[in-house]
Write a protein that holds these residues in place. Structure first.
Motif, short mmCIF file in Angstrom:
data_model
loop_
_atom_site.label_atom_id
_atom_site.label_comp_id
_atom_site.label_asym_id
_atom_site.label_seq_id
_atom_site.Cartn_x
_atom_site.Cartn_y
_atom_site.Cartn_z
N ILE A 154 -15.62 -3.00 6.20
CA ILE A 154 -14.56 -3.58 7.02
C ILE A 154 -13.23 -3.36 6.31
O ILE A 154 -13.12 -3.53 5.10
CB ILE A 154 -14.82 -5.08 7.24
N ALA A 155 -12.22 -2.98 7.08
CA ALA A 155 -10.90 -2.71 6.50
C ALA A 155 -9.85 -3.57 7.18
O ALA A 155 -9.98 -3.94 8.35
CB ALA A 155 -10.55 -1.24 6.66
N LEU A 168 -7.58 7.14 2.91
CA LEU A 168 -8.97 7.11 2.45
C LEU A 168 -9.65 5.82 2.90
O LEU A 168 -10.83 5.83 3.30
CB LEU A 168 -9.02 7.23 0.93
N VAL A 169 -8.93 4.70 2.87
CA VAL A 169 -9.49 3.44 3.37
C VAL A 169 -9.88 3.59 4.84
O VAL A 169 -10.97 3.16 5.27
CB VAL A 169 -8.48 2.29 3.18
N ARG A 170 -9.02 4.19 5.63
CA ARG A 170 -9.33 4.40 7.05
C ARG A 170 -10.53 5.32 7.22
O ARG A 170 -11.40 5.08 8.08
CB ARG A 170 -8.11 4.98 7.75
N LYS A 171 -10.61 6.38 6.43
CA LYS A 171 -11.75 7.32 6.50
C LYS A 171 -13.06 6.58 6.24
O LYS A 171 -14.04 6.77 6.96
CB LYS A 171 -11.54 8.44 5.49
N TRP A 172 -13.06 5.74 5.21
CA TRP A 172 -14.29 4.98 4.91
C TRP A 172 -14.66 4.05 6.06
O TRP A 172 -15.84 3.91 6.40
CB TRP A 172 -14.09 4.19 3.63
N ALA A 217 -12.79 0.72 -3.20
CA ALA A 217 -11.37 0.37 -3.06
C ALA A 217 -10.56 1.63 -3.35
O ALA A 217 -11.04 2.56 -4.02
CB ALA A 217 -10.98 -0.74 -4.02
N ALA A 218 -9.33 1.67 -2.85
CA ALA A 218 -8.48 2.84 -3.06
C ALA A 218 -7.03 2.43 -2.93
O ALA A 218 -6.70 1.41 -2.32
CB ALA A 218 -8.81 3.93 -2.05
#
Length: 298
Positions: free
Chosen positions: A237-238, A226-230, A220-221
């Protein structure tokens, strides 16, 4: 405190040598002008003028004080001119706040034509996924997904937007495509902290009903980039703003998991403190942002 119109009248009297003429030049009657001069002398505790029935002249105190009055008038004129230039000329700094992912990936490139068109304007970017307080921070404009009803800011909607559930093809190849929204409970979901709170209750309207589920995952962030990068790396899943991932969807590096679903609306706004006289550079950027987003920057 001195009443500046009285000071202006004193300057004009010194120029014309006549109280009545100076009063007429400033829209005052002879009586009002005489009263204003007496008020000024009381404030400075000095006699500035020697009056007689036939003549009027400055005292020594009046001559000394006049020099400072003229300097003060010139300084005020220069200050007013500077304010006018700031309102009318496209120069100076604009402090612009934006969500991190939108700011880095989309907004920066969208603003490049504005920079080229107005080289005397410097855009200072403040990127954060937290709620930026425009009254405590030197921010002129901020882009936000949604605008709270109790906000004291002036808000202008730039475009419609929604959240979308996405995953990388690599993730789906390894873990499979979730067959239903409820199946997300068994998936590795990348969670996002929004204003210090974990945003892990995802919602959409699918197959005729609204569905909501609490998700979890191994990361989590509080930074949307960073969420998109992961997500792009296939880590999970984002649930992202479509504005942030539209390029990835178009390129096929991310996949919309439920393309027939109705996701949460998340319109993009530009918000700013209420200002009656915004500088020209601020007005120009507002017009530019409105134009690029309405023209299909999404």
């Amino acid at each position: 405190m001195l009443h500046f119109p009285d000071v202006q009248l004193f300057i004009r009297v010194a120029e014309l040598g006549n109280i009545s003429a100076a009063g007429r030049a400033l829209g005052l009657s002879a009586a009002a002008a005489s009263a204003a001069l007496k008020r000024l002398e009381q404030r400075v505790e000095s006699q500035l003028l020697e009056r007689s029935t036939r003549s009027l002249r400055l005292t020594q105190a009046g001559e000394d004080f006049l020099t400072y009055c003229v300097q003060a008038g010139q300084a005020l004129d220069e200050g007013l001119a500077a304010l006018k230039r700031g309102r009318e000329q496209l120069s100076g700094d604009i402090h612009l706040g934006a969500p991190s992912d939108l700011g880095r990936d989309r907004l920066d490139s969208l603003l490049e034509p504005f920079r080229q068109r107005h080289p005397q304007v410097r855009l200072v970017m403040h990127l954060s996924d937290g709620l930026i307080d425009l009254y405590r921070n030197p921010i002129d404009l901020v882009l936000r997904y949604g605008l709270s009803e109790d906000s004291n800011l002036v808000g202008r909607k730039l475009c419609d937007n929604r959240r979308v559930l996405v995953a990388a093809p690599a993730y789906l190849q390894q873990h499979g495509h979730p067959e239903s929204f409820q199946a997300l409970a068994g998936c590795n979901c990348i969670c996002f902290y929004r204003n210090g709170e974990l945003f892990n209750r995802w919602r959409l309207f699918h197959r005729g009903q609204q569905q909501e589920i609490t998700v979890s995952g191994d990361r989590a962030a509080d930074d949307g980039a960073l969420v998109r990068k992961w997500a792009l790396e296939g880590r999970g899943i984002a649930y992202k703003s479509q504005l942030d991932v539209q390029g990835d969807l178009d390129a096929g590096t991310l996949v919309d998991l439920f393309p027939d679903a109705i996701y949460d609306a998340s319109p993009l706004y530009v918000a700013y403190p209420s200002r009656r006289y915004p500088p020209a550079r601020i007005k120009a950027l507002l017009v530019y942002l409105d134009g690029v987003f309405r023209a299909g920057a999404t």
